[in-house]
Design an enzyme around this catalytic site. Sequence first.
Site, mmCIF file in Angstrom:
data_model
loop_
_atom_site.group_PDB
_atom_site.id
_atom_site.type_symbol
_atom_site.label_atom_id
_atom_site.label_comp_id
_atom_site.label_asym_id
_atom_site.label_seq_id
_atom_site.Cartn_x
_atom_site.Cartn_y
_atom_site.Cartn_z
ATOM 1 C CG HIS A 96 39.325 35.023 -34.626
ATOM 2 N ND1 HIS A 96 39.470 34.475 -33.375
ATOM 3 C CD2 HIS A 96 39.120 33.980 -35.474
ATOM 4 C CE1 HIS A 96 39.368 33.159 -33.469
ATOM 5 N NE2 HIS A 96 39.155 32.830 -34.738
ATOM 6 C CD GLU A 98 41.475 32.267 -31.256
ATOM 7 O OE1 GLU A 98 42.386 32.595 -32.039
ATOM 8 O OE2 GLU A 98 40.923 31.138 -31.287
ATOM 9 C CD GLU A 167 35.595 31.576 -36.673
ATOM 10 O OE1 GLU A 167 36.116 30.653 -37.295
ATOM 11 O OE2 GLU A 167 36.234 32.380 -35.983
ATOM 12 N N GLY A 173 38.082 25.479 -31.757
ATOM 13 C CA GLY A 173 39.187 24.703 -31.195
ATOM 14 C C GLY A 173 38.766 23.684 -30.154
HETATM 15 P P1 PGA Z 1 39.020 25.869 -35.366
HETATM 16 O O1 PGA Z 1 39.201 27.470 -35.434
HETATM 17 O O2 PGA Z 1 38.699 25.409 -36.757
HETATM 18 O O3 PGA Z 1 40.351 25.380 -34.870
HETATM 19 O O4 PGA Z 1 37.912 25.608 -34.416
HETATM 20 C C1 PGA Z 1 38.373 28.265 -36.233
HETATM 21 C C2 PGA Z 1 38.722 29.723 -36.055
HETATM 22 O O5 PGA Z 1 38.983 30.144 -34.927
HETATM 23 O O6 PGA Z 1 38.747 30.489 -37.035
#
Ligand code: PGA
Length: 253
Positions: A96, A98, A167, A173
């Site tokens: 991911h 993050e 993504e 977010g």
């Molecule tokens: P989000 O996050 O739907 O809050 O944009 C998606 C993710 O990070 O998997």
Amino acid sequence: MSKKKLIAGNWKMNGSVAANDALVRAVIAGMGAADDCTVAVCVPAPYLAQLQMLRAGSALELGAQDVSAQEQGAYTGEVSAAMLKDFGARYALVGHSERRQYHGETDALVADKAKAALAHGITPIVCVGETLAEREAGRTEEVVKRQLAAVIHTNGHCISEIAVAYEPVWAIGTGKTATPQEAQQVHAVLRAQLHAATAHADRVAILYGGSMNAANAASLLAQADIDGGLIGGASLKAPDFLQIIAAARLQRD
Ligand code: PGA
């Protein structure tokens, strides 16, 4: 009829025993049999046991948000694929953005994590995506292809057993979503890359993630190579998550 969509919630570092109980009960009650759409929630590791109990007898699938690349041993703080399997996890997010951004995960490490998951019968949902700066520099395709190439290289013929989540980092977010056309364009690139690696590329679910919500889900999920969604914020509210599931089901009509 198109193939069954996969709608996966990514709770990130949210939840409590009480809040999870209410959320999961509402999702299970709302989704029913869900035989026309696969629904999963990827939860923080301490809640896997709670989820295993809550989901018993339902169609809700369980996932983790990360997995160790190591099998077992002196790796303080890590959670192995075998441990996830012990609690009935079917999926694990790997790479991911993050994790890549805040924990320094490299393409090679993400590929090893995918391998560890596959070795234990867990489907890794490999996350790829470009930053805003990379998109503006016209580097989107190069970045996502590099990220997926590492996973293909390490996993060989098993690659048809993974799932992928595209993504765009700038959409996570932020409330900004890729347009269905922008997303489809990247999904088609990823699909072509998978076709070059395996005869079974059509089996691989390629999810879109990044501010997917009840309002935009249907148009994204209608795209030819968008096989589902990875949903962050909207997966924490049962009505929103259920509306996305309903949008995915409509695609099967
Ligand atoms: P989000 O996050 O739907 O809050 O944009 C998606 C993710 O990070 O998997």
